[in-house]
Design a protein around this motif. Structure first.
Motif, PDB file in Angstrom:
ATOM      1  N   ASP A  46       0.745  -1.313   0.157  1.00  0.00           N
ATOM      2  CA  ASP A  46      -0.139   0.225  -0.132  1.00  0.00           C
ATOM      3  C   ASP A  46       0.768   1.218   0.032  1.00  0.00           C
ATOM      4  OD1 ASP A  46      -2.460  -1.459  -0.089  1.00  0.00           O
ATOM      5  OD2 ASP A  46      -2.691  -1.263   2.352  1.00  0.00           O
ATOM      6  N   VAL A  47       1.924   1.352   0.846  1.00  0.00           N
ATOM      7  CA  VAL A  47       2.930   2.334   0.831  1.00  0.00           C
ATOM      8  C   VAL A  47       3.393   2.419  -0.669  1.00  0.00           C
ATOM      9  CG1 VAL A  47       4.993   3.091   1.868  1.00  0.00           C
ATOM     10  CG2 VAL A  47       3.337   2.063   3.348  1.00  0.00           C
ATOM     11  N   ALA A  48       3.782   1.533  -1.186  1.00  0.00           N
ATOM     12  CA  ALA A  48       4.565   1.485  -2.681  1.00  0.00           C
ATOM     13  C   ALA A  48       3.327   2.148  -3.588  1.00  0.00           C
ATOM     14  CB  ALA A  48       4.941   0.153  -3.105  1.00  0.00           C
ATOM     15  N   GLU A  49       2.351   1.715  -3.404  1.00  0.00           N
ATOM     16  CA  GLU A  49       1.246   2.225  -4.245  1.00  0.00           C
ATOM     17  C   GLU A  49       1.146   3.872  -3.940  1.00  0.00           C
ATOM     18  OE1 GLU A  49      -2.061  -0.261  -3.728  1.00  0.00           O
ATOM     19  OE2 GLU A  49      -1.020  -1.978  -4.702  1.00  0.00           O
ATOM     20  N   PHE A  50       1.058   4.427  -2.807  1.00  0.00           N
ATOM     21  CA  PHE A  50       0.814   5.548  -2.377  1.00  0.00           C
ATOM     22  C   PHE A  50       2.213   6.564  -2.879  1.00  0.00           C
ATOM     23  CE2 PHE A  50       1.938   8.828   0.680  1.00  0.00           C
ATOM     24  CZ  PHE A  50       0.612   9.717   0.646  1.00  0.00           C
ATOM     25  N   VAL A  51       3.234   5.967  -2.924  1.00  0.00           N
ATOM     26  CA  VAL A  51       4.194   6.702  -3.451  1.00  0.00           C
ATOM     27  C   VAL A  51       4.183   6.788  -4.960  1.00  0.00           C
ATOM     28  CG1 VAL A  51       6.835   6.559  -3.661  1.00  0.00           C
ATOM     29  CG2 VAL A  51       5.659   6.187  -1.493  1.00  0.00           C
ATOM     30  N   ALA A  52       4.020   5.666  -5.526  1.00  0.00           N
ATOM     31  CA  ALA A  52       3.817   5.499  -7.135  1.00  0.00           C
ATOM     32  C   ALA A  52       2.666   6.844  -7.576  1.00  0.00           C
ATOM     33  CB  ALA A  52       3.530   4.227  -7.605  1.00  0.00           C
ATOM     34  N   ALA A  53       1.576   6.809  -6.876  1.00  0.00           N
ATOM     35  CA  ALA A  53       0.447   7.662  -7.076  1.00  0.00           C
ATOM     36  C   ALA A  53       0.882   9.064  -7.041  1.00  0.00           C
ATOM     37  CB  ALA A  53      -0.669   7.354  -6.378  1.00  0.00           C
ATOM     38  N   GLY A  54       1.872   9.438  -6.255  1.00  0.00           N
ATOM     39  CA  GLY A  54       2.290  10.922  -6.324  1.00  0.00           C
ATOM     40  C   GLY A  54       3.406  11.293  -7.143  1.00  0.00           C
ATOM     41  N   ARG A  55       3.683  10.160  -8.125  1.00  0.00           N
ATOM     42  CA  ARG A  55       4.786  10.757  -8.974  1.00  0.00           C
ATOM     43  C   ARG A  55       4.443  11.570 -10.121  1.00  0.00           C
ATOM     44  NH1 ARG A  55       9.689   8.546 -11.132  1.00  0.00           N
ATOM     45  NH2 ARG A  55       9.702   8.341 -13.328  1.00  0.00           N
ATOM     46  N   VAL A  56       5.356  12.466 -10.438  1.00  0.00           N
ATOM     47  CA  VAL A  56       4.932  13.544 -11.340  1.00  0.00           C
ATOM     48  C   VAL A  56       6.005  13.284 -12.589  1.00  0.00           C
ATOM     49  CG1 VAL A  56       4.872  15.923 -11.838  1.00  0.00           C
ATOM     50  CG2 VAL A  56       4.050  15.231  -9.550  1.00  0.00           C
ATOM     51  N   GLU A  57       5.415  13.096 -13.626  1.00  0.00           N
ATOM     52  CA  GLU A  57       6.229  13.119 -14.808  1.00  0.00           C
ATOM     53  C   GLU A  57       6.987  14.262 -15.353  1.00  0.00           C
ATOM     54  OE1 GLU A  57       7.594  10.250 -16.140  1.00  0.00           O
ATOM     55  OE2 GLU A  57       6.272   9.196 -14.879  1.00  0.00           O
ATOM     56  N   PRO A  58       8.326  14.305 -15.901  1.00  0.00           N
ATOM     57  CA  PRO A  58       8.478  15.453 -16.223  1.00  0.00           C
ATOM     58  C   PRO A  58       8.054  16.024 -17.488  1.00  0.00           C
ATOM     59  CG  PRO A  58      10.158  13.930 -16.812  1.00  0.00           C
ATOM     60  CD  PRO A  58       9.134  13.296 -15.870  1.00  0.00           C
ATOM     61  N   VAL A  59       7.885  17.224 -17.818  1.00  0.00           N
ATOM     62  CA  VAL A  59       7.159  18.012 -18.915  1.00  0.00           C
ATOM     63  C   VAL A  59       8.245  18.584 -19.773  1.00  0.00           C
ATOM     64  CG1 VAL A  59       5.627  19.762 -19.794  1.00  0.00           C
ATOM     65  CG2 VAL A  59       5.284  18.576 -17.767  1.00  0.00           C
ATOM     66  N   THR A  60       8.473  18.285 -20.969  1.00  0.00           N
ATOM     67  CA  THR A  60       9.486  18.917 -22.104  1.00  0.00           C
ATOM     68  C   THR A  60       9.039  20.586 -22.134  1.00  0.00           C
ATOM     69  OG1 THR A  60       9.653  16.971 -23.070  1.00  0.00           O
ATOM     70  CG2 THR A  60      10.643  18.744 -24.308  1.00  0.00           C
ATOM     71  N   VAL A  61       9.736  21.289 -22.123  1.00  0.00           N
ATOM     72  CA  VAL A  61       9.512  22.811 -22.253  1.00  0.00           C
ATOM     73  C   VAL A  61      10.440  23.023 -23.497  1.00  0.00           C
ATOM     74  CG1 VAL A  61       9.733  25.176 -21.355  1.00  0.00           C
ATOM     75  CG2 VAL A  61       9.351  23.175 -19.851  1.00  0.00           C
ATOM     76  N   ALA A  62       9.517  23.969 -24.414  1.00  0.00           N
ATOM     77  CA  ALA A  62      10.417  24.649 -25.200  1.00  0.00           C
ATOM     78  C   ALA A  62      10.414  25.971 -25.169  1.00  0.00           C
ATOM     79  CB  ALA A  62       9.620  24.539 -26.531  1.00  0.00           C
ATOM     80  N   TRP A  63      11.366  26.800 -25.558  1.00  0.00           N
ATOM     81  CA  TRP A  63      11.701  28.388 -25.338  1.00  0.00           C
ATOM     82  C   TRP A  63      11.498  28.906 -26.590  1.00  0.00           C
ATOM     83  CZ3 TRP A  63      12.219  30.181 -20.375  1.00  0.00           C
ATOM     84  CH2 TRP A  63      12.644  28.912 -19.477  1.00  0.00           C
ATOM     85  N   SER A  64      10.558  30.113 -26.533  1.00  0.00           N
ATOM     86  CA  SER A  64      10.331  31.004 -27.563  1.00  0.00           C
ATOM     87  C   SER A  64      10.542  32.445 -26.943  1.00  0.00           C
ATOM     88  CB  SER A  64       9.029  30.815 -28.161  1.00  0.00           C
ATOM     89  OG  SER A  64       8.769  31.668 -29.073  1.00  0.00           O
ATOM     90  N   ASP A  65      11.391  33.367 -27.517  1.00  0.00           N
ATOM     91  CA  ASP A  65      11.699  34.470 -27.306  1.00  0.00           C
ATOM     92  C   ASP A  65      12.253  34.698 -25.549  1.00  0.00           C
ATOM     93  OD1 ASP A  65      11.443  35.509 -30.001  1.00  0.00           O
ATOM     94  OD2 ASP A  65       9.388  35.676 -29.552  1.00  0.00           O
ATOM     95  N   GLY A  66      12.582  33.727 -24.961  1.00  0.00           N
ATOM     96  CA  GLY A  66      12.980  33.933 -23.652  1.00  0.00           C
ATOM     97  C   GLY A  66      11.945  33.374 -22.768  1.00  0.00           C
ATOM     98  N   ARG A  67      10.805  33.020 -23.303  1.00  0.00           N
ATOM     99  CA  ARG A  67       9.713  32.294 -22.635  1.00  0.00           C
ATOM    100  C   ARG A  67       9.521  30.954 -22.784  1.00  0.00           C
ATOM    101  NH1 ARG A  67       4.871  36.866 -23.117  1.00  0.00           N
ATOM    102  NH2 ARG A  67       6.060  38.538 -22.192  1.00  0.00           N
ATOM    103  N   ALA A  68       8.961  30.067 -21.707  1.00  0.00           N
ATOM    104  CA  ALA A  68       8.742  28.884 -21.751  1.00  0.00           C
ATOM    105  C   ALA A  68       7.557  28.547 -22.192  1.00  0.00           C
ATOM    106  CB  ALA A  68       8.789  28.355 -20.396  1.00  0.00           C
TER     107      ALA A  68
END
Length: 70
Positions: A46-68
Motif C-alpha cells: 500500500d505504501v509503494a502504491e501511495f508513493v507511485a500515485a504521487g509521481r509527477v512525470e517531467p514535462v518537455t519545455v520549449a523556449w520562444s523569445d525567452g519564454r517557456a
C-alpha cells in the motif's frame, strides 16, 4: 515481502518524513492503513502504491523569445 506491516515510526523512516506527517496522512485518510486493535499499521505494498500515485512525470519545455512554451 509485500504483506509486511509497518508501524507509524517505521513508515516515517521509510518515507524519510516526521512521524507527525504520517499521523496527519492517516487522520486525513490520504494513505491506506489497517487497524490492529487500537494500533495503526501499513502494508508495504500500500505504501509503494501511495508513493507511485504521487509521481509527477517531467514535462518537455520549449523556449520562444525567452519564454517557456509547453
Amino acid at each position: 515481502m509485500d504483506d509486511e506491516l509497518l508501524t507509524v515510526a517505521e513508515l516515517a523512516l521509510v518515507l524519510k518524513v516526521e512521524v507527525r506527517f504520517v499521523r496527519r496522512l492517516v487522520a486525513e485518510r490520504r494513505i491506506p492503513f489497517t487497524k490492529v486493535g487500537k494500533f495503526v499499521r501499513f502494508y508495504r505494498r500500500d505504501v509503494a502504491e501511495f508513493v507511485a500515485a504521487g509521481r509527477v512525470e517531467p514535462v518537455t519545455v520549449a523556449w520562444s523569445d525567452g519564454r517557456a512554451v509547453a
